[in-house]
Each structure stands twice: as C-alpha cells, then as structure tokens.
Design a protein around this motif. Structure first.
Motif, mmCIF file in Angstrom:
data_model
loop_
_atom_site.group_PDB
_atom_site.id
_atom_site.type_symbol
_atom_site.label_atom_id
_atom_site.label_comp_id
_atom_site.label_asym_id
_atom_site.label_seq_id
_atom_site.Cartn_x
_atom_site.Cartn_y
_atom_site.Cartn_z
ATOM 1 N N THR A 84 0.853 -1.185 0.000
ATOM 2 C CA THR A 84 0.000 0.000 0.000
ATOM 3 C C THR A 84 0.890 1.237 0.000
ATOM 4 N N PRO A 85 0.343 2.402 -0.312
ATOM 5 C CA PRO A 85 1.150 3.627 -0.229
ATOM 6 C C PRO A 85 1.751 3.838 1.164
ATOM 7 N N GLU A 86 1.117 3.257 2.175
ATOM 8 C CA GLU A 86 1.630 3.378 3.547
ATOM 9 C C GLU A 86 2.703 2.335 3.861
ATOM 10 N N GLY A 87 2.952 1.435 2.925
ATOM 11 C CA GLY A 87 3.996 0.428 3.111
ATOM 12 C C GLY A 87 3.535 -0.901 3.686
ATOM 13 N N LEU A 88 2.215 -1.140 3.760
ATOM 14 C CA LEU A 88 1.724 -2.427 4.268
ATOM 15 C C LEU A 88 1.919 -3.525 3.224
ATOM 16 N N THR A 89 2.527 -4.611 3.639
ATOM 17 C CA THR A 89 2.768 -5.758 2.772
ATOM 18 C C THR A 89 1.562 -6.702 2.822
#
Length: 158
Positions: A84-89
């Motif tokens: 995600t843009p927030e860095g969630l894998t």
C-alpha cells in the motif's frame, strides 16, 4: 513492476517475482456466494494445478475478503503493487485481519477481465511458480473494476 511474494511465517526472507495466472474448481464453502469472476479464476487456477499434478486449492472466504479489500483499495486510490502507499505488505494485511498462516504468498495482476489478468499472470514463470507451489492449500481471490481494467488479487496460504 508487478511482484509476487512468498514468506514462511518465521523467516525474514521475502521472495519477489513478477506476475501470475490460471486453475479448476476445488472446495468452496457451501454457504458463501462466490462472484462469477472469482469462481472463473478459481476454476482456471485449480485446473492448471491439476494439469501439473499439484493438489487443488480450497477457496478461503476470509482470505478472499482480504484480497477483495486490497483490490478495491488499489482501484479506489489508483495504485498497483504488493504494498500500500503506507507500506503495508500482504503479510501485514493478513496479520491485521487476524488471518493466521505459516506460509503465504500473493500475486496481483490486471487486465480487461479477471480471466485476462489470470492468463497474463500465468504466462509469467515466477508467478506461475507461486500458483503451483505445493505448500499452498488455500487461496483468496478478489477483484475490483476501474474505468479501464480489472484488478485481480490472489492471496495464498498453507
């Protein structure tokens, strides 16, 4: 770049690939209503596994909901990839949803239809390897439509 990820739960190593696609009907929860495009992708995926003498996958409703939500998020916020843009894998999303796994992977694709995205993914060797991985027993499939394409997410677990 399109990536697929595999991760044994306890190992810090991530394996990155490039795309994915295909299979036949396996086990679906009797009480669940499966969208037509999800059912088609699931069928093609298990057919492909069967042709390679790999056991069929079970369509997991909880994993499908995780995949569906991720596809919808990518469509709504206009991004594409495993993070995600927030860095969630994918693994963080599964953990956030309290989905337990020992081994997990994800493939994302896009095309005019879900089956076209699946075919495109199948034609990429690293993503095909994810689909044919014998560690996986379950799959969650989610799709979302944008104005121009369908986004397909396949989440795999043991």
């Amino acid at each position: 770049m399109k990536l697929s990820l595999l991760r044994p739960y306890a190992a810090p190593l991530l394996v990155f690939a490039t795309l994915l696609s295909t299979g036949s009907l396996g086990v679906v929860a009797a009480s669940s209503r499966v969208p037509r495009d999800v059912g088609s992708v699931f069928g093609v995926l298990n057919s492909a596994r069967g042709s390679q003498r790999v056991r069929p996958l079970r369509l997991d409703p909880r994993l499908s909901e995780i995949a569906r939500r991720y596809a919808a998020d990518m469509a709504a916020r206009r991004y594409f990839g495993h993070m995600t843009p927030e860095g969630l894998t994918p693994f963080a999303r599964m953990t956030q949803a309290r989905y337990r796994y020992g081994y997990a992977g994800e493939n994302v694709g896009r095309g005019r239809t879900a089956l076209q995205a699946q075919k495109w993914l199948w034609n990429d060797r690293p993503h095909r390897a994810v689909m044919l991985n014998p560690h996986f027993a379950r799959v969650g499939i989610g799709t979302a439509r944008t104005a121009n394409e369908v986004i397909l997410v396949e989440d795999f677990s043991d």
